[in-house]
Design a protein around this motif. Structure first.
Motif, PDB file in Angstrom:
ATOM      1  N   ARG A 143      20.157  19.836 126.840  1.00  0.00           N
ATOM      2  CA  ARG A 143      21.462  20.446 126.622  1.00  0.00           C
ATOM      3  C   ARG A 143      21.414  21.966 126.707  1.00  0.00           C
ATOM      4  N   LEU A 144      22.611  22.526 126.871  1.00  0.00           N
ATOM      5  CA  LEU A 144      22.798  23.970 126.810  1.00  0.00           C
ATOM      6  C   LEU A 144      23.349  24.330 125.440  1.00  0.00           C
ATOM      7  N   ASP A 185      33.931  24.150 126.484  1.00  0.00           N
ATOM      8  CA  ASP A 185      33.081  23.038 126.923  1.00  0.00           C
ATOM      9  C   ASP A 185      33.944  21.789 126.943  1.00  0.00           C
ATOM     10  N   ASP A 244      25.374  21.925 133.400  1.00  0.00           N
ATOM     11  CA  ASP A 244      25.096  20.908 132.384  1.00  0.00           C
ATOM     12  C   ASP A 244      24.436  19.683 133.001  1.00  0.00           C
ATOM     13  N   ARG A 258      20.550  18.219 132.490  1.00  0.00           N
ATOM     14  CA  ARG A 258      20.326  16.842 132.060  1.00  0.00           C
ATOM     15  C   ARG A 258      19.459  16.088 133.077  1.00  0.00           C
TER      16      ARG A 258
END
Length: 429
Positions: free
Chosen positions: A413-414, A315, A147, A151
């Motif tokens: 983002r994922l 998450d 993540d 970013r």
């Protein structure tokens, strides 16, 4: 930037599949000026950038395939791509069968940069002043702190925008990133070979490359939206001031003491998390603004904590964000895919002014890349290749390639259970 050339084929033996792809590309290159897309001939002759996607049936031969394509298409000096369980092209998907898809991109070398672990994106900016606006990214799902890496990579672009996905296959995360600049820079054998196992790679595009990108969700809401009022890491402790597990069971009408029923239902239930507002986009944009659809990240519920009346999400969860219970749904996925195609058409001028001359959207699109979740595909849309056929029906038979990912990348983002559709806008004549 003229219309791209695209070809795809399947065959048990990769040399035959490659031969079919090359034959298609050469046929496009031989197109006469009276053909529907005469610019294809110029693209094949001059395109320096090639995107190539392969299914993992060819995993042991990726290096040989890249060498073969490079030898047969010497004008293509830079290659980017990946290996997946499934790949796609215009109107068709190849699932669990040997296949190759190639897109030759008529983008001048000064308008893009190929990057990889040995030639990072940051390093390319210092060579000749190139500044990336957006980037196509292939990443390994097993990378730690993914993540944060995504970013950080997005922050290296002017638009804070990435599009792509996590490369997964039965052979691991095989990526292709070969750049003619790598050899000049003396980056070693790995850069020269252009085939990597793991890491992160792709190609960045400059501000003068027109790009329109959208994210489509494949889920529908099951209940009201709740605000997270207490959370720690992935553990959601309270929603709207109440114990989170109690709210979950009540919203889904689940019996509190029937654990098998709860587990069975939660296996089919996802959480849509509406994230914080996106960072301000640089004013130094390309010719077409970069925008996203609904900013919702879909994640699994992965555990329950009856003692704390809480549940776990796949998450990290921040207090203050909003959660919506949702589920994968064929009709919702189809409708949302149609929606983003309509938005792309509108962005390209199809609906600007009823009094102006109609715009041929298909002609305005030089090419496209589509990355979809490997949990979607034709079966989720009602039939083989149905997902890609929806795109073709909405945008026309545009040159398109892509792959099915273990997670999708858009903006910074994922995502999960989504599709990321990106089109390149042809330069005005």
């Amino acid at each position: 930037m003229k219309r791209f050339a695209c070809a795809h084929a399947t065959h048990p033996q990769w040399p035959m599949a490659a031969a079919l792809v090359l034959a298609q590309l050469r046929a496009q290159g031989a197109a006469s000026a009276t053909d529907a897309h005469p610019s294809a001939a110029d693209t094949v002759a001059a395109a320096p950038l090639g995107l190539v996607y392969l299914t993992d049936h060819y995993a042991d031969d990726v290096q040989a395939i890249l060498e073969h394509l490079s030898a047969e298409l010497p004008q293509v000096t830079d290659w980017v791509g990946a290996v997946g369980v499934g790949i796609c092209a215009s109107g068709v998907e190849y699932w669990d069968e040997p296949a190759i898809a190639v897109l030759l991109c008529d983008v001048a070398p000064h308008r893009y940069r190929v990057f990889s672990g040995v030639v990072p994106l940051g390093a390319t900016q210092t060579v000749d002043g190139f500044e990336p606006q957006a980037a196509l990214v292939h990443a390994d799902a097993a990378m730690p702190d993914l993540d944060e890496l995504v970013r950080e990579l997005a922050e290296r672009t002017l638009g804070h925008y990435l599009f792509g996905g996590l490369v997964v296959s039965r052979a691991g995360s095989i990526q292709l990133a070969r750049s003619s600049r790598s050899a000049v820079a003396g980056q070693g054998r790995a850069a020269a070979d252009g085939v990597f196992q793991g890491g992160i790679s792709g190609v960045a595009f400059g501000p003068d490359v027109g790009i329109v990108s959208r994210v489509t969700q494949g889920v529908r809401a099951l209940g009201p939206t709740r605000r997270v009022t207490a959370a720690e890491g992935a553990l959601v402790q309270a929603l709207d001031g109440e114990p989170a597990l109690d709210v979950l069971l009540r919203d889904l009408a689940l019996p509190a003491h029937d654990l098998p029923a709860i587990v069975a239902r939660l296996r089919q239930t996802l959480v849509g998390m509406q994230t914080e507002a996106a960072p301000a986009v640089s004013t130094r944009l390309g010719r077409v603004p970069l925008r996203l659809g609904d900013d919702v990240l879909v994640r699994h519920i992965v555990g329950l904590d009856p003692a704390q009346r809480a549940f776990l999400v796949a998450d990290a969860v921040q207090p203050g964000i909003r959660l919506t219970w949702c589920e994968r749904h064929e009709h919702a996925a189809r409708a949302d895919l149609v929606r983003i195609c309509a938005e792309i058409r509108e962005a390209l001028g199809a609906g600007d002014d009823a009094l102006s001359a109609p715009v041929d959207v298909t002609q305005r699109i030089a090419g496209a890349v589509y990355v979809s979740c490997n949990g979607r595909g034709g079966a989720h849309f009602g039939g083989p290749s149905a997902e890609l056929q929806i795109i073709r029906q909405a945008l026309g038979d545009v040159p398109l390639v892509g792959f099915f990912a273990g997670g999708e990348i858009a903006h910074h983002r994922l995502y999960g259970y989504t599709g990321v559709l990106t089109v390149f806008v042809a330069d005005e004549a």
